[in-house]
Structures are given as structure tokens and as C-alpha cells.
Design a protein around this motif. Structure first.
Motif, short mmCIF file in Angstrom:
data_model
loop_
_atom_site.label_atom_id
_atom_site.label_comp_id
_atom_site.label_asym_id
_atom_site.label_seq_id
_atom_site.Cartn_x
_atom_site.Cartn_y
_atom_site.Cartn_z
N SER A 374 24.87 6.54 12.17
CA SER A 374 24.57 6.99 10.80
C SER A 374 25.27 8.30 10.48
N TRP A 375 25.29 9.22 11.44
CA TRP A 375 25.94 10.51 11.19
C TRP A 375 27.44 10.34 10.99
N GLN A 376 28.05 9.37 11.65
CA GLN A 376 29.49 9.17 11.51
C GLN A 376 29.89 8.77 10.10
N LEU A 377 28.96 8.35 9.28
CA LEU A 377 29.26 7.93 7.91
C LEU A 377 29.06 9.04 6.90
N THR A 378 28.81 10.26 7.34
CA THR A 378 28.52 11.36 6.43
C THR A 378 29.71 12.32 6.33
N PRO A 379 29.79 13.08 5.23
CA PRO A 379 30.83 14.11 5.12
C PRO A 379 30.69 15.18 6.20
N SER A 380 29.48 15.42 6.66
CA SER A 380 29.28 16.42 7.71
C SER A 380 30.03 16.02 8.98
N PHE A 381 29.95 14.76 9.36
CA PHE A 381 30.66 14.31 10.55
C PHE A 381 32.17 14.32 10.31
N ALA A 382 32.59 13.93 9.12
CA ALA A 382 34.02 13.92 8.83
C ALA A 382 34.62 15.32 9.00
N LEU A 383 33.91 16.35 8.51
CA LEU A 383 34.39 17.72 8.66
C LEU A 383 34.38 18.13 10.14
N PHE A 384 33.34 17.79 10.85
CA PHE A 384 33.27 18.12 12.28
C PHE A 384 34.40 17.45 13.06
N ASN A 385 34.64 16.19 12.78
CA ASN A 385 35.60 15.43 13.57
C ASN A 385 37.03 15.92 13.36
N ARG A 386 37.36 16.27 12.12
CA ARG A 386 38.74 16.69 11.85
C ARG A 386 38.99 18.15 12.20
N SER A 387 37.94 18.92 12.43
CA SER A 387 38.13 20.36 12.69
C SER A 387 37.87 20.73 14.13
N THR A 388 37.66 19.77 15.02
CA THR A 388 37.40 20.06 16.42
C THR A 388 38.34 19.27 17.32
N ASP A 389 38.50 19.74 18.52
CA ASP A 389 39.37 19.09 19.49
C ASP A 389 38.77 17.76 19.92
N ALA A 390 39.65 16.79 20.21
CA ALA A 390 39.19 15.45 20.60
C ALA A 390 38.53 15.44 21.98
N HIS A 391 38.80 16.49 22.79
CA HIS A 391 38.29 16.51 24.16
C HIS A 391 37.32 17.68 24.34
N LEU A 392 36.37 17.77 23.44
CA LEU A 392 35.35 18.81 23.60
C LEU A 392 34.56 18.63 24.88
N PHE A 393 34.46 17.40 25.37
CA PHE A 393 33.68 17.12 26.57
C PHE A 393 34.29 17.71 27.82
N ASP A 394 35.54 18.22 27.72
CA ASP A 394 36.13 18.95 28.84
C ASP A 394 35.69 20.42 28.84
N ILE A 395 35.08 20.86 27.72
CA ILE A 395 34.60 22.24 27.62
C ILE A 395 33.11 22.31 27.94
N VAL A 396 32.34 21.42 27.31
CA VAL A 396 30.89 21.35 27.53
C VAL A 396 30.58 19.96 28.07
N GLU A 397 29.79 19.89 29.11
CA GLU A 397 29.48 18.60 29.73
C GLU A 397 28.71 17.71 28.75
N PRO A 398 29.17 16.48 28.54
CA PRO A 398 28.48 15.56 27.61
C PRO A 398 27.27 14.90 28.26
N ARG A 399 26.27 15.67 28.53
CA ARG A 399 25.10 15.18 29.25
C ARG A 399 23.84 15.72 28.59
#
Length: 543
Positions: A374-399
Motif C-alpha cells: 500500500s505504501w508503494q502506491l503513495t507519493p510519499s514512497f515515490a519521493l523516498f524511492n527516487r531520493s535514496t540509494d538502491a542499496h540502503l540495506f548495505d548501510i543499515v541491516e534490513p532486519r
């Protein structure tokens, strides 16, 4: 995107909302930030596009006219609209969004032109485009949430909303677009950070996409919203909001003005949409996390001074609470990026997490995949996705902070959640009262019955003991009487024998004839001792 010419047709999508009815969802072929419906007062456009009988068929068309207002360069004139309405079963959607609560999805694609001369050609094009759009069976709407706070105390009402949004790090300092749904300066002027300083907390938060911009184009934040602003809430351009009200009239129209209602007076939260409840449901890891947080706060809560825990330590303090939410959000954003990478068809470079093979499953499972969808369909997610690195999980553990296997406590939490979801406590409240009354009455009756039983047993025992004592006393009396009677008879027999022997006299007298008849009779009845003795001796010899 602006049209190539002012007289070119413009296009909009009209959606049928389950509570508000037909409303314009989006415009195409117009300048960014403009709304032709508002500029020309086309308030009836959604109702013209979705006719009353459109639900009776899979596809239908509507034709209507509109009045275009005058401008500085042209006078008022007429405009002509054509709409193609289609509907489909909501269960056929590949990814059903949270706000789709009806059994069918109904939408209309509308073209507004200067002249109706091209309607024949437009009808064929509209039918093809709308049919192809519905054939994708993907999300046919943009999710939004209308969150309404209600309370009788205005200050508490407002502070509760500020406290809520402050849990998103740095959001309070980035609310420049929250006062009006038309404001959208943050997303258009935002510049993503070019570097990261891992030793700097502000640098890390900014690099991870925080604060999440939940108030932008089409959104509104009104801690106290009077009834005079209801037209803004009902406006088709308002896609989501967090607002507060002290007027109970909004409770009577909660289905129209809220998807989520937080009633502070009775401490309740109600979600009108079943699918929205699914998207907002807590996972097992979420329940562990919130239980850990609430238990630490509750065990150290000081009602006399809520600003600090009773232990005067870090656990349970405000800083502790905010850090827990910050840690949770960072892990969530990292897991979201990891999920996007796993579902991407053409990854750019192998991430460290995959190189080390650290995760057997997608970590987003612990954060509820329905919420992410549901969040992926919002403008909030669109702004987050285009303004952040694709590999954030290399910075903070995705757990997830409390990820782990299912435990007994998780099962107990799930049962409790199901009881609350199905309102079993409310359904069986009267039954529980009646059962309690019957149990209390039954216990009293059982107690009285047991007491009476023991009383009867004791009375029976006393009666039996009395009978035994009476019988024993009677037996003793009879024995004494029998013994006394026997002695009396023995004395009588002895006296009689003595008298008889005295009357008989000597043996010579016994053999002599009686002087009279009485004596002769007595002599005849007297026992013959010699004969009896001889009989006894003979019997003994025979034996």
C-alpha cells in the motif's frame, strides 16, 4: 505535463469512493498544480461521468456538457465531455489496495473537448484504453487514509496528534506543506544528500530518506479542524489528512470523513475498511516489539511526573521511546529497499547482503508485506524511492528489531488480537454476565446442599447412636429381668419340692394306703424316684 495547445482535449479519471461517492482522482494533459474542475466550478463532473445506471453493465458511456469560465483572453463558453465507465470484480485485482472495500471497482476515463465532433472517434479510443487498463488487473486507485481524531478536550486532542507525527524523526521541522492540500514545495525542491557520514546521526537519517514526507500534494494536517473546514476535507483534491475535531457531529458521519477514527474520550480506534485493517495489522515481530516498548514504559511510569520514569534511568524515558521508533523505521526502510532489489528484474550490482548470503527469506515479511504494498502506491514512497540509494540495506541491516521464530507469547498475542478483531468480548459480554450469575447461584446452591447433606449425615449418626444406646440399655434390662425371673422360679421350684417331700413323709408312709380319697390321689400323682433312677441306669447301659 501541459497540453500542446489550449484547445486540446484534457483527460481525467473519476473513481467511485465507497463513502464519498464519485470523485475526480487525477488529471492528465494539464499544467502541474492546476485543477480544471476547481477553476471552472465543475463540481458535478464526477456525477456526470459516472451515471446512475453504470453499475448495471460492464461498460457504459456518458455524454455531457460543461460551462468553461471566461479568462483574460477568451469569454465563457461550452465544453463537451465523454466518459467510458467500466467495472470489474475487486477479487480479480492482482494487488488489492486497502481502500478498495466494495465488491466491484468502478471507474470512468473522461475526455473534455471543445467540440463534440470527434466523439465517434474518441469513443473507440476510450473503449480500447479503458479496456486495456482494466485488463492489467493491477491497482486501479491510489491509496489514501483519512485519519480523524476526536476528543472533548481541545488541547489534549491537538497534542496527541503532534506527539504521533513527532515519532517520525525530523518531521516536525519539515511541515511546510501541511496546511493546504495544494502545497507541494518540499518534493519539488528536495535535493538528496550526496554523501554519508556514518558518525553523524543527522547525516545518516537524511541519507536513509528521513523524514518521510507524509504531508505533500493532496494531504492536510489540521490538529483542530472546525466544521467550517469540512468542505476542504470533502474536496476531491484532498487525498489524505490527519485532523482533529471536538464536534460530535463528525462521529455521526465518520464513514464519510474518516478511514481511521481515534476517539480519545473512550480510548478506541476504529478502522472502517476491512482491507485497510489487513494492511495495518501487526505482524508477530511487530507485536513483540510494541509489547517490549509498552512494558518498559508501563513498568517505569510515574503518574506524578510523566516526563521521566520512576527509575530516573534511560529505559522507559522519552529518549528511549523515540530511539526505538527511529531504529524501527531505519530497519523498515532498509528492508523495503532489499525487497525492491529481490523483486527487481535487472539488479545493478550485487549488494553485500546477498554476497554474504545473510538472509534466507525476505525481511519485509516481519513488517507486513500488505503495508509495504500500500505504501508503494503513495507519493510519499515515490519521493523516498527516487531520493535514496538502491542499496540502503548495505548501510543499515534490513532486519526487524524483534525478528525471530514464533513463540507461545506470539500465539497468545494472536488469539488476543483475533478476539479484539471479531469483537468477541462485546458479543459475549451479556453471556458472560449471565453465566457468572448462574455460576454464583449454582455455587450458593451447591454450598447449601453440601451443608444440608452434612447436617443430615450428622443427624443420622446421632439418631443411630441413640438407637444403639437405647437398644443396649433395653438388652441390659431384659437380661436383669430374665435373671431375676429365673431365680424366682428356681426358689419357687425349690419351695414346691420341699413342700411335696414334706407332704409325702417317709417311704413307709408313701407306700401305705391313703386314709382318704385326697391322700390317695396325692399318692398316685407323686413321682416314683426309684423307677426313674432305674430307667436312667438302663438308658446309660444301652448307650
Amino acid at each position: 505535463m501541459a497540453p500542446s495547445h489550449a484547445d486540446d482535449p484534457i483527460v481525467c479519471v473519476v473513481d467511485f469512493h465507497h463513502a464519498r461517492g464519485p470523485e475526480i482522482e487525477s488529471w492528465f494533459g494539464v499544467k502541474d498544480g492546476t485543477d480544471p474542475a476547481a477553476d471552472n466550478d465543475w463540481s458535478y463532473l464526477p456525477f456526470m461521468a459516472l451515471s446512475d445506471g453504470a453499475h448495471a453493465s460492464t461498460e457504459d458511456f456518458s455524454y455531457f456538457t460543461l460551462r468553461r469560465r471566461s479568462t483574460s483572453t477568451s469569454p465563457a463558453t461550452s465544453a463537451f465531455g465523454i466518459s467510458c465507465t467500466r467495472q470489474m470484480d475487486a477479487n480479480e485485482l492482482l494487488n488489492r489496495p486497502a481502500d478498495v472495500t466494495r465488491s466491484t471497482v468502478q471507474k470512468a476515463v473522461v475526455v473534455i473537448a471543445k467540440s463534440p465532433q470527434l466523439f465517434g472517434h474518441l469513443r473507440e479510443k476510450l473503449s480500447m484504453v479503458t479496456g486495456a487498463w482494466f485488463a492489467q488487473r493491477t491497482s486501479l486507485t491510489r491509496p489514501f487514509a483519512l485519519m480523524l481524531f476526536f476528543g472533548s478536550r481541545c488541547e489534549r486532542l491537538c497534542m496527541m496528534q503532534f506527539s504521533l507525527i513527532s515519532l517520525i524523526p525530523n518531521l516536525l521541522s519539515h511541515l511546510s506543506d501541511c496546511a493546504d492540500p495544494d502545497l507541494d514545495t518540499y518534493s519539488t525542491s528536495f535535493v538528496p544528500p550526496a554523501s554519508l557520514k556514518t558518525s553523524s546521526r543527522p547525516s545518516l537519517l537524511a541519507y536513509m530518506g528521513l523524514p518521510l514526507q507524509i504531508f505533500g500534494k493532496g494531504s492536510l494536517f489540521g490538529p483542530y479542524t472546525p466544521l467550517q473546514q469540512l468542505d476542504i476535507l470533502a474536496d476531491h483534491g484532498t487525498r489524505s489528512y490527519i485532523v482533529g475535531s471536538t464536534n460530535s457531529l463528525l462521529l455521526q458521519q465518520k464513514d464519510r470523513y474518516s478511514d481511521i477514527l481515534i476517539n480519545l474520550d473512550d480510548s478506541s480506534i476504529s478502522i472502517s475498511s476491512p482491507s485497510l485493517r489487513s494492511a495495518l495489522a501487526l505482524s508477530a515481530a511487530d507485536r513483540r516489539w510494541i509489547d517490549f516498548l509498552t512494558q518498559n514504559v508501563a513498568s517505569t511510569w510515574d503518574p506524578q511526573n510523566p516526563s521521566r520514569p520512576t527509575t530516573l534511568a534511560y529505559m522507559g524515558s522519552e529518549e528511549f521511546i523515540r530511539l526505538q521508533f527511529e531504529e524501527y523505521l531505519l530497519a523498515l526502510l532498509s528492508a523495503a529497499k532489499y525487497h525492491l532489489y529481490l523483486t527487481s528484474s535487472s539488479p545493478s550490482r550485487p549488494p553485500l547482503a546477498l554476497q554474504e548470503n545473510k538472509y534466507e527469506t525476505d525481511p519485509i515479511v516481519d513488517f507486513n508485506p500488505d503495508w509495504l504494498a500500500s505504501w508503494q502506491l503513495t507519493p510519499s514512497f515515490a519521493l523516498f524511492n527516487r531520493s535514496t540509494d538502491a542499496h540502503l540495506f548495505d548501510i543499515v541491516e534490513p532486519r526487524h528489531p524483534t525478528a525471530g521464530n514464533l513463540s507461545i507469547e506470539d500465539i497468545q498475542r494472536r488469539i488476543t488480537q483475533q478476539i479484539q478483531t471479531f469483537h468477541l468480548d462485546d458479543r459475549f459480554a451479556s453471556t458472560k454476565v449471565n453465566v457468572s450469575k448462574h455460576l454464583a447461584t449454582g455455587k450458593e446452591r451447591v454450598r447449601e446442599g453440601v451443608e444440608k447433606l452434612w447436617s443430615d449425615i450428622e443427624a443420622f449418626r446421632d439418631a443411630q447412636a441413640q438407637k444403639r444406646r437405647t437398644a443396649a440399655s433395653s438388652a441390659s434390662t431384659v437380661s436383669e429381668n430374665e435373671a431375676s425371673g429365673a431365680m424366682t422360679l428356681q426358689r419357687r421350684d425349690s419351695a414346691r419340692s420341699t413342700q411335696s417331700l414334706s407332704a409325702l413323709g417317709t417311704p413307709e408312709k408313701m407306700t401305705s394306703p391313703a386314709p382318704n380319697r385326697f391322700a390317695a390321689a396325692t399318692a398316685a400323682r407323686a413321682p416314683d424316684f426309684a423307677t426313674a433312677q432305674a430307667s436312667v441306669v438302663a438308658a446309660g447301659q444301652r448307650a
